[in-house]
Design a protein around this motif. Structure first.
Motif, mmCIF file in Angstrom:
data_model
loop_
_atom_site.group_PDB
_atom_site.id
_atom_site.type_symbol
_atom_site.label_atom_id
_atom_site.label_comp_id
_atom_site.label_asym_id
_atom_site.label_seq_id
_atom_site.Cartn_x
_atom_site.Cartn_y
_atom_site.Cartn_z
ATOM 1 N N PRO A 28 0.817 -1.217 0.000
ATOM 2 C CA PRO A 28 0.000 0.000 0.000
ATOM 3 C C PRO A 28 0.847 1.262 0.000
ATOM 4 O O PRO A 28 1.866 1.337 0.684
ATOM 5 N N LEU A 34 -7.694 1.990 0.923
ATOM 6 C CA LEU A 34 -7.744 0.678 1.556
ATOM 7 C C LEU A 34 -9.182 0.321 1.893
ATOM 8 O O LEU A 34 -9.901 1.119 2.493
ATOM 9 N N TYR A 41 -7.662 2.284 8.692
ATOM 10 C CA TYR A 41 -8.121 2.432 7.315
ATOM 11 C C TYR A 41 -8.661 3.841 7.094
ATOM 12 O O TYR A 41 -8.377 4.481 6.080
ATOM 13 N N ILE A 88 -7.509 -1.261 -2.820
ATOM 14 C CA ILE A 88 -6.947 -2.558 -2.448
ATOM 15 C C ILE A 88 -7.543 -3.058 -1.139
ATOM 16 O O ILE A 88 -7.977 -2.274 -0.296
ATOM 17 N N LYS A 89 -7.582 -4.389 -1.014
ATOM 18 C CA LYS A 89 -8.065 -4.988 0.226
ATOM 19 C C LYS A 89 -7.063 -6.017 0.703
ATOM 20 O O LYS A 89 -6.337 -6.630 -0.093
ATOM 21 N N LYS A 90 -7.040 -6.204 2.007
ATOM 22 C CA LYS A 90 -6.122 -7.143 2.631
ATOM 23 C C LYS A 90 -6.668 -8.557 2.470
ATOM 24 O O LYS A 90 -7.835 -8.815 2.769
ATOM 25 N N TRP A 96 -1.997 -8.055 -0.030
ATOM 26 C CA TRP A 96 -3.069 -7.186 -0.501
ATOM 27 C C TRP A 96 -3.396 -7.533 -1.931
ATOM 28 O O TRP A 96 -2.544 -8.021 -2.674
ATOM 29 N N GLU A 97 -4.653 -7.249 -2.348
ATOM 30 C CA GLU A 97 -5.020 -7.414 -3.751
ATOM 31 C C GLU A 97 -5.864 -6.231 -4.194
ATOM 32 O O GLU A 97 -6.616 -5.662 -3.408
#
Length: 152
Positions: A28, A34, A41, A88-90, A96-97
């Motif tokens: 990130p 996020l 966040y 992006i998400k954890k 992360w993706e």
């Protein structure tokens, strides 16, 4: 893809994912938004920037019909991408993706809905603060001998 700016000029859109190696792990950056809950966040620089964009575009979003709202949300996704940001998400503790456009757009739309909800709550609180205390609770206690009234 290109984005038409408010001044009418077309700007090329290149998301961070299109310009980076797709096999490299995602780390990130301050430009990323996020997806997640909680203060870390909310206070992330990319999320703070998104919130500022939501405030700036709120009237246009709020006055738009349903499809117009979707278009405004997508516009904000593209503005984040213009800043080399990603949504992006954890996935795991250290992985992360990047999410697809529909999920990014939903994140933005949720921000608009949350702002509307918070504005309404603030307005309601301000209305309540302006009313004089009628002392109704004290009067109710006296009238009912300390027994709490229950609405039916």
């Amino acid at each position: 893809q290109s984005l038409l700016t408010s001044s009418g000029e077309a700007r090329c859109l290149l998301s961070a994912s299109e310009s980076a190696d797709t096999n490299a792990p995602i780390v990130p950056t301050d430009n990323d938004v996020l997806l997640g809950r909680g203060r870390p966040y909310q206070e992330h620089a990319g999320n703070v920037y998104l919130k500022a964009l939501i405030v700036q575009w709120f009237d246009k979003y709020n006055m738009s019909p349903r499809l117009g709202k979707m278009a405004v949300a997508e516009q904000l996704v593209h503005l984040i991408h213009l800043q080399n940001g990603r949504f992006i998400k954890k996935v795991t503790d250290d992985e992360w993706e990047e999410v697809e456009l529909p999920q990014a757009r939903e994140k933005v739309s949720h921000g608009f809905r949350k702002k509307r909800e918070m504005d309404a709550a603030r307005a309601k609180a301000n209305l309540g603060a302006g009313k004089a205390n009628t002392g109704r609770k004290k009067a109710d206690k006296k009238a009912f001998g300390g027994v709490k009234r229950v609405k039916v």
